[in-house]
Design an enzyme around this catalytic site. Structure first.
Site, PDB file in Angstrom:
ATOM      1  N   TYR A 144       0.826  -1.215   0.000  1.00 16.82           N
ATOM      2  CA  TYR A 144       0.000   0.000   0.000  1.00 16.82           C
ATOM      3  C   TYR A 144       0.858   1.263   0.000  1.00 16.82           C
ATOM      4  O   TYR A 144       0.429   2.306  -0.496  1.00 16.82           O
ATOM      5  CB  TYR A 144      -0.904   0.038   1.236  1.00 16.82           C
ATOM      6  CG  TYR A 144      -2.243  -0.629   1.051  1.00 16.82           C
ATOM      7  CD1 TYR A 144      -2.329  -1.971   0.717  1.00 16.82           C
ATOM      8  CD2 TYR A 144      -3.422   0.085   1.234  1.00 16.82           C
ATOM      9  CE1 TYR A 144      -3.559  -2.582   0.572  1.00 16.82           C
ATOM     10  CE2 TYR A 144      -4.654  -0.516   1.092  1.00 16.82           C
ATOM     11  CZ  TYR A 144      -4.727  -1.851   0.757  1.00 16.82           C
ATOM     12  OH  TYR A 144      -5.941  -2.451   0.607  1.00 16.82           O
ATOM     13  N   LYS A 195       2.989 -15.171   1.974  1.00 13.90           N
ATOM     14  CA  LYS A 195       3.268 -16.039   0.828  1.00 13.90           C
ATOM     15  C   LYS A 195       4.774 -16.252   0.796  1.00 13.90           C
ATOM     16  O   LYS A 195       5.475 -15.816  -0.123  1.00 13.90           O
ATOM     17  CB  LYS A 195       2.768 -15.378  -0.462  1.00 13.90           C
ATOM     18  CG  LYS A 195       1.254 -15.453  -0.652  1.00 13.90           C
ATOM     19  CD  LYS A 195       0.754 -16.814  -1.117  1.00 13.90           C
ATOM     20  CE  LYS A 195       1.135 -17.082  -2.555  1.00 13.90           C
ATOM     21  NZ  LYS A 195       0.731 -18.468  -2.967  1.00 13.90           N
ATOM     22  N   ASP A 228      -3.172 -17.802   0.559  1.00 13.47           N
ATOM     23  CA  ASP A 228      -4.201 -18.404  -0.301  1.00 13.47           C
ATOM     24  C   ASP A 228      -4.876 -19.577   0.404  1.00 13.47           C
ATOM     25  O   ASP A 228      -6.094 -19.757   0.325  1.00 13.47           O
ATOM     26  CB  ASP A 228      -3.622 -18.810  -1.672  1.00 13.47           C
ATOM     27  CG  ASP A 228      -2.411 -19.732  -1.562  1.00 13.47           C
ATOM     28  OD1 ASP A 228      -1.781 -19.785  -0.483  1.00 13.47           O
ATOM     29  OD2 ASP A 228      -2.084 -20.412  -2.557  1.00 13.47           O
ATOM     30  N   ASP A 252      -6.466  -6.948   3.835  1.00 11.30           N
ATOM     31  CA  ASP A 252      -7.600  -6.298   3.171  1.00 11.30           C
ATOM     32  C   ASP A 252      -8.538  -7.354   2.613  1.00 11.30           C
ATOM     33  O   ASP A 252      -9.752  -7.323   2.817  1.00 11.30           O
ATOM     34  CB  ASP A 252      -7.063  -5.387   2.055  1.00 11.30           C
ATOM     35  CG  ASP A 252      -8.168  -4.659   1.319  1.00 11.30           C
ATOM     36  OD1 ASP A 252      -9.089  -4.167   1.996  1.00 11.30           O
ATOM     37  OD2 ASP A 252      -8.119  -4.587   0.078  1.00 11.30           O
ATOM     38  N   ASP A 256     -12.261  -8.981   4.259  1.00 13.27           N
ATOM     39  CA  ASP A 256     -13.539  -8.931   3.530  1.00 13.27           C
ATOM     40  C   ASP A 256     -14.173 -10.318   3.491  1.00 13.27           C
ATOM     41  O   ASP A 256     -15.376 -10.475   3.665  1.00 13.27           O
ATOM     42  CB  ASP A 256     -13.328  -8.446   2.084  1.00 13.27           C
ATOM     43  CG  ASP A 256     -13.655  -6.969   1.911  1.00 13.27           C
ATOM     44  OD1 ASP A 256     -13.602  -6.236   2.922  1.00 13.27           O
ATOM     45  OD2 ASP A 256     -13.947  -6.552   0.776  1.00 13.27           O
TER      46      ASP A 256
HETATM   47  C1  IPM Z   1     -10.501  -1.184   3.683  1.00 11.54           C
HETATM   48  C2  IPM Z   1     -10.745  -0.589   2.323  1.00 11.54           C
HETATM   49  C3  IPM Z   1      -9.597   0.362   2.019  1.00 11.54           C
HETATM   50  C4  IPM Z   1      -8.333  -0.461   1.941  1.00 11.54           C
HETATM   51  C5  IPM Z   1      -9.802   1.206   0.743  1.00 11.54           C
HETATM   52  C6  IPM Z   1     -11.105   1.967   0.766  1.00 11.54           C
HETATM   53  C7  IPM Z   1      -8.645   2.137   0.526  1.00 11.54           C
HETATM   54  O1  IPM Z   1     -10.905  -1.584   1.363  1.00 11.54           O
HETATM   55  O2  IPM Z   1     -10.414  -0.421   4.664  1.00 11.54           O
HETATM   56  O3  IPM Z   1     -10.432  -2.405   3.770  1.00 11.54           O
HETATM   57  O4  IPM Z   1      -8.010  -1.046   0.891  1.00 11.54           O
HETATM   58  O5  IPM Z   1      -7.625  -0.518   2.952  1.00 11.54           O
HETATM   59 MG    MG Z   2     -10.987  -3.548   2.159  1.00 14.31          MG
END
Ligand code: IPM
Ligand code: MG
Length: 377
Positions: A144, A195, A228, A252, A256
């Protein structure tokens, strides 16, 4: 003695402002009905800050954020700003900047399945019932922020886009410590994901985690897993995990996935914490895991519970008000058990309520809890 705290509220874009409105109602209620006083300031971040100040995060907002006891953030981004501004003026750049400026390297993302919502998961109920995992995501390093990065035109006319995945020993150790410290208060089990089979940064990550574990945390179980495989294990048998520690990008993605296992993205809070200073204070930002949901913004449809639960995390971790945090979290449970639902967590036979009605329902549940506590005294 009254305890007075100062919070900076950054509602942001999309459904952020309407969800934050419900947090403000709860703060007003707490100021009237509890022993603490919370003073708030409000400012812009993301697209709304770009519209107001020409930048997704202005310096004066950063100064306020550093001075506050904690920052509560709504959400950033939306189609209004997509592709219309320079890369570093995108709403998301405001979020990345506040994380970096406040040194918020430890991102805690719990994935909890509420009993009342077990059927909302796309996995079989027996796989997710009682699920309670914590993803500890490194938040200020890795690909990032790594340099060099950019898009260049090569001599042959082709274009090249590139980013750099980079971690230093100290960055790995501090996120490792955060994860082991969390595991101590939970199931004493850490799964570290990288990884190492293809990336040197992953090899270093694994070596440093192993060393830290043997030097300081040998009473906690440590397992290494390729990222993975972790993604696969999360949907195969998610209850095998307690704490997962991983880098910024894998975190990230895995967070999710973990959030979706719960079937209720609209329910999940997160905390991003900096290092403690000499007085034991740390910068901290609390935000829902979900995004700005521009498609339903401004329609009183959004679920405010993730933002409310983010505020509860702030009460616990930044204001040291664990009891009030418990009451608020229990009030949310009461609301769910009473089958009060917004559209995203609806069940057959229930009529969904709106954002502001959900906030009112949480306050009512808090009130009921207070009354029954008083009656018990
Ligand atoms: C998160 C989001 C952010 C990230 C984006 C909006 C920049 O997906 O907080 O998980 O990738 O960190
Ligand atoms: Mg995210």
């Amino acid at each position: 003695m009254t305890n007075t705290y100062n919070l900076l509220l950054l509602p942001g874009d999309g459904i952020g402002p309407e969800a934050m409105q419900e947090v403000k109602k709860i703060i007003t209620w707490l100021n009237d009905n509890s022993a603490i006083t919370i003073e708030t300031e409000e400012d812009f971040i993301g697209g709304s800050a770009y519209d107001a100040y020409g930048t997704p995060l202005s310096d004066h907002t950063i100064t306020k954020a550093k001075a506050a006891d904690a920052v509560i953030l709504g959400a950033v981004g939306g189609p209004k700003w997509d592709g219309k501004t320079a890369y570093d003026l995108r709403p998301e750049a405001g979020l990345l900047k506040i994380r970096k400026e406040l040194g918020l390297f430890a991102n805690l993302r719990p994935a909890i399945v509420f009993d009342a919502l077990v059927d909302a998961s796309s996995l079989k109920p027996e796989l997710v019932k009682g699920l309670d995992i914590l993803i500890v995501r490194e938040l200020t390093g890795g690909v990032y922020f790594g340099e060099p990065r950019g898009i260049e035109t090569l001599p042959n006319g082709e274009r090249k886009g590139y980013n750099t995945q980079v971690y230093t020993t100290s960055e790995i150790i501090r996120i490792g410590e955060a994860a082991f410290d969390m595991a101590k208060k939970r199931g004493s089990f850490v799964t570290s994901c990288e990884k190492a089979n293809v990336m040197e940064s992953g090899v270093l990550w694994r070596e440093e985690m192993t060393k830290l574990h043997s030097e300081k945390y040998s009473d906690i179980r440590l397992e290494h897993m390729y990222a993975d495989n972790c993604a696969m294990q999360l949907c195969r048998a998610p209850k095998q995990f307690d704490v997962i520690v991983t880098d910024n990008l894998f975190g990230d993605i895995l967070s999710d996935e973990a959030a979706m296992l719960t079937g209720s993205l609209g329910m999940l809070p997160s905390a991003s914490l900096g290092a403690e200073d000499e007085s034991g204070k740390r910068h901290a930002l609390y935000e829902p895991v979900h995004g700005s949901a521009p498609d339903i913004a401004g329609q009183n449809k959004a679920n405010p519970l993730a933002t409310i639960l983010s505020f509860a995390m702030a009460l616990r971790y930044s204001l040291n008000q664990g009891e009030i945090a418990d009451s608020l979290e229990n009030a949310v449970q009461d609301v769910l058990n009473n089958k009060i639902r917004t559209a995203d967590i609806i069940e057959a036979g229930i009529t969904p309520i709106g954002t502001s009605e959900m906030g009112d329902a949480v306050i009512k549940a808090l009130q009921n809890r207070l009354q029954s506590e008083k009656a018990a005294e």
